[in-house]
Write an enzyme that holds these catalytic residues in place. Structure first.
Site, mmCIF file in Angstrom:
data_model
loop_
_atom_site.group_PDB
_atom_site.id
_atom_site.type_symbol
_atom_site.label_atom_id
_atom_site.label_comp_id
_atom_site.label_asym_id
_atom_site.label_seq_id
_atom_site.Cartn_x
_atom_site.Cartn_y
_atom_site.Cartn_z
ATOM 1 N N ILE A 16 -29.004 30.127 -59.911
ATOM 2 C CA ILE A 16 -28.632 31.185 -61.080
ATOM 3 C C ILE A 16 -26.893 30.878 -62.041
ATOM 4 C CG2 ILE A 16 -28.267 33.857 -61.256
ATOM 5 C CD1 ILE A 16 -30.168 33.466 -62.886
ATOM 6 N N ASN B 216 -25.865 30.996 -45.549
ATOM 7 C CA ASN B 216 -25.631 32.525 -45.679
ATOM 8 C C ASN B 216 -26.140 33.147 -44.673
ATOM 9 O OD1 ASN B 216 -23.155 30.992 -46.917
ATOM 10 N ND2 ASN B 216 -23.995 31.773 -48.730
ATOM 11 N N GLY C 171 -21.120 36.208 -46.260
ATOM 12 C CA GLY C 171 -21.699 35.714 -47.890
ATOM 13 C C GLY C 171 -23.215 35.796 -48.322
ATOM 14 N N GLN C 172 -23.826 35.837 -47.264
ATOM 15 C CA GLN C 172 -24.881 36.570 -47.998
ATOM 16 C C GLN C 172 -25.183 37.596 -48.290
ATOM 17 O OE1 GLN C 172 -28.075 37.217 -44.924
ATOM 18 N NE2 GLN C 172 -30.027 36.479 -46.383
ATOM 19 N N HIS D 278 -32.746 31.536 -47.560
ATOM 20 C CA HIS D 278 -32.474 31.267 -48.275
ATOM 21 C C HIS D 278 -31.355 29.487 -48.299
ATOM 22 C CE1 HIS D 278 -30.209 34.050 -49.707
ATOM 23 N NE2 HIS D 278 -28.794 33.075 -50.422
ATOM 24 N N LEU D 279 -32.659 28.674 -48.260
ATOM 25 C CA LEU D 279 -30.870 26.839 -47.721
ATOM 26 C C LEU D 279 -30.611 26.640 -49.565
ATOM 27 C CD1 LEU D 279 -30.321 25.185 -45.761
ATOM 28 C CD2 LEU D 279 -32.265 23.841 -46.739
ATOM 29 N N HIS D 280 -29.349 26.850 -49.787
ATOM 30 C CA HIS D 280 -28.250 26.057 -50.485
ATOM 31 C C HIS D 280 -28.456 24.624 -50.578
ATOM 32 C CE1 HIS D 280 -26.489 30.421 -51.626
ATOM 33 N NE2 HIS D 280 -26.694 29.890 -50.601
HETATM 34 P P1 5GP Z 1 -26.548 34.048 -50.931
HETATM 35 O O1 5GP Z 1 -25.109 34.144 -51.267
HETATM 36 O O2 5GP Z 1 -27.441 35.552 -50.753
HETATM 37 O O3 5GP Z 1 -26.410 33.042 -49.967
HETATM 38 O O4 5GP Z 1 -27.154 32.921 -52.073
HETATM 39 C C1 5GP Z 1 -27.873 33.581 -53.142
HETATM 40 C C2 5GP Z 1 -27.354 32.999 -54.424
HETATM 41 O O5 5GP Z 1 -28.783 33.182 -55.016
HETATM 42 C C3 5GP Z 1 -26.293 32.673 -55.258
HETATM 43 O O6 5GP Z 1 -25.598 31.354 -55.017
HETATM 44 C C4 5GP Z 1 -26.603 33.517 -56.995
HETATM 45 O O7 5GP Z 1 -25.980 32.166 -57.612
HETATM 46 C C5 5GP Z 1 -27.967 33.117 -56.432
HETATM 47 N N1 5GP Z 1 -29.227 34.086 -57.771
HETATM 48 C C6 5GP Z 1 -28.458 34.952 -58.076
HETATM 49 N N2 5GP Z 1 -29.669 36.251 -58.629
HETATM 50 C C7 5GP Z 1 -30.496 35.013 -59.149
HETATM 51 C C8 5GP Z 1 -30.964 34.681 -59.945
HETATM 52 O O8 5GP Z 1 -32.103 35.778 -60.704
HETATM 53 N N3 5GP Z 1 -32.272 33.602 -60.152
HETATM 54 C C9 5GP Z 1 -31.449 32.364 -59.715
HETATM 55 N N4 5GP Z 1 -32.257 31.300 -59.403
HETATM 56 N N5 5GP Z 1 -30.847 32.825 -58.384
HETATM 57 C C10 5GP Z 1 -30.221 33.463 -58.077
#
Ligand code: 5GP
Ligand code: ZN
Length: 106
Positions: free
Chosen positions: A30, A84, A90-91, A97-99
């Protein structure tokens, strides 16, 4: 369980799906940090890499292969795969999840 990604997987929250099968869902982030920023999520709720068990090793291999499949479909010449782990890593979302990131970072 109040997990945003479980809600997305269960189609209880809006999502822009890139890939869907019985074990994984991939969707556009998002708040993209690069021109292509896709999140690849196992449908099984695992909080983080720190919560993986030995029985998850095949699933984690498959997760990387899904990233490869999406990258090939999109004809990406190079990409970054990031996981992360934990707040200090940074999680933000506590569902593993994998970016998949590609293109010049914004
Ligand atoms: P993290 O920081 O946990 O590794 O990554 C979480 C990711 O989820 C972030 O890049 C953030 O932009 C994304 N994200 C958070 N809320 C939503 C959502 O409601 N929909 C989508 N598609 N991505 C989200
Ligand atoms: Zn979840």
């Amino acid at each position: 369980m109040d997990c945003l990604f479980c809600k997305i997987i269960n189609k209880e929250a809006p999502v822009d799906i890139v890939y869907d099968d019985d074990k994984f869902l991939a969707f556009n982030d998002i708040n993209p940090k690069a021109p292509i920023h896709i999140l690849i999520v196992p449908k099984k709720h695992i909080s983080s890499v720190d919560h993986l068990e030995i029985g998850d090793k095949e699933l984690m291999g498959e997760l990387i292969l899904i990233a490869q499949k999406i990258a090939r479909e999109k004809k990406l010449k190079g990409y970054k795969l990031i996981i992360n782990v934990g707040r200090e890593g940074g999680q933000i979302i506590d569902h593993l999840h994998l970016h998949l990131l590609a293109g010049k970072p914004k």
